[in-house]
Design a protein around this motif. Sequence first.
Motif, PDB file in Angstrom:
ATOM      1  N   PHE A 242      -9.158  -3.006   5.491  1.00 58.91           N
ATOM      2  CA  PHE A 242     -10.426  -1.898   5.289  1.00 58.91           C
ATOM      3  C   PHE A 242     -11.086  -2.209   4.445  1.00 58.91           C
ATOM      4  O   PHE A 242     -11.844  -1.394   4.112  1.00 58.91           O
ATOM      5  CB  PHE A 242      -9.782  -0.601   5.882  1.00 58.91           C
ATOM      6  N   PHE A 243      -9.748  -2.084   2.914  1.00 58.21           N
ATOM      7  CA  PHE A 243     -10.458  -2.174   1.711  1.00 58.21           C
ATOM      8  C   PHE A 243     -11.363  -3.147   1.207  1.00 58.21           C
ATOM      9  O   PHE A 243     -12.750  -2.801   1.071  1.00 58.21           O
ATOM     10  CB  PHE A 243      -9.479  -2.498   1.102  1.00 58.21           C
ATOM     11  N   ALA A 244     -11.613  -4.289   2.168  1.00 59.07           N
ATOM     12  CA  ALA A 244     -12.290  -5.525   2.451  1.00 59.07           C
ATOM     13  C   ALA A 244     -13.747  -5.110   2.816  1.00 59.07           C
ATOM     14  O   ALA A 244     -14.877  -5.456   2.224  1.00 59.07           O
ATOM     15  CB  ALA A 244     -12.085  -6.047   3.111  1.00 59.07           C
ATOM     16  N   LEU A 245     -14.199  -3.677   3.463  1.00 57.71           N
ATOM     17  CA  LEU A 245     -14.756  -3.874   4.818  1.00 57.71           C
ATOM     18  C   LEU A 245     -15.719  -2.802   3.507  1.00 57.71           C
ATOM     19  O   LEU A 245     -17.124  -2.634   3.550  1.00 57.71           O
ATOM     20  CB  LEU A 245     -14.745  -3.389   5.665  1.00 57.71           C
ATOM     21  N   ASN A 246     -14.676  -1.680   3.369  1.00 57.81           N
ATOM     22  CA  ASN A 246     -15.594  -0.715   2.671  1.00 57.81           C
ATOM     23  C   ASN A 246     -15.258  -0.286   1.104  1.00 57.81           C
ATOM     24  O   ASN A 246     -16.308   0.528   0.840  1.00 57.81           O
ATOM     25  CB  ASN A 246     -14.595   0.654   3.308  1.00 57.81           C
ATOM     26  N   LYS A 247     -14.729  -1.001   0.627  1.00 59.08           N
ATOM     27  CA  LYS A 247     -13.954  -0.755  -1.273  1.00 59.08           C
ATOM     28  C   LYS A 247     -14.993  -2.226  -2.091  1.00 59.08           C
ATOM     29  O   LYS A 247     -15.572  -1.992  -2.676  1.00 59.08           O
ATOM     30  CB  LYS A 247     -13.520  -0.612  -1.404  1.00 59.08           C
TER      31      LYS A 247
END
Length: 289
Positions: free
Chosen positions: A100-105
Amino acid sequence: MNYQDWEMLATLYSTENITQAAQRLFLSQPTLTSRIKKLEDYYDIQIIMRKRRGVTFTPEGEKLAEHAINMLKEQRKIEEKLHNIGGKVAGTLRVGVSNFFALNKMPKLLRLFKQEYPNVEFQVVSGWSSEMHRLILNNDVHISFIKGDYPWKEQKELLYEENICIASPWDFEWATLPSLPRIDYYTDERMKNLVDIWWYNNYKQSPNINIQVNQVETCKEMVINGLGYAILADLVVRPHPELITKPLYNHLGDPVTRKTWMYYYEDSLKLNIVHAFVSFIRTLDVKKL
């Protein structure tokens, strides 16, 4: 052996698949196979054996692959020391990032950091938090962004905490939840346990899971399209106010939450590039990015 041979052996050793290794190395399969054959002829050994799916290394091949991995690590250390001379911030920052962090942050973070330090390159690996924890333990990355709490005696900094919630396309009563269609997704063991503990503390029945997907983003799209509800972190669905979201609470009445951390080694701060990146992250409100 030269650097290209080390890289080839290390990649093939990690994938155990000629097709995947060739793709990662931007080589054709015949080229990769030919280079393996040349090494086998040079050392007069068999390096790999074919199996039904992929390849396996012979004992001699394993020794050669381990040597290649060690040589790559030494090469990396030398490059980092050279880039560290004179106080300049340059070289390659190796980062492990939860999905999730890779995609959104991560894209925004890297863009902002690159604006400030244009001579920096990035090597980013994404996956489940458990995988990112293993990468930082093995010193395969400088920094890992990890969801959840994992054993770690070195440095870590809390970036944000988010509620775990029910996200539904329609309003619902808590008592009716076991009978409603639920969409589930594959995630790391800690998140799965968190959700399962909450569920079985509140319901005797098993959930009515009628769709199982690989990614949390796919799960979210299924919810948006009215196919069922899901249990996920609220940041995932925050951009969709049309969904009904209700936070989970434990038996003490406290919200069920999940933390996102930045893990790193204290010694790694001696590298200018790591020190600059950690300092940069500290200046940001990552949750709001």
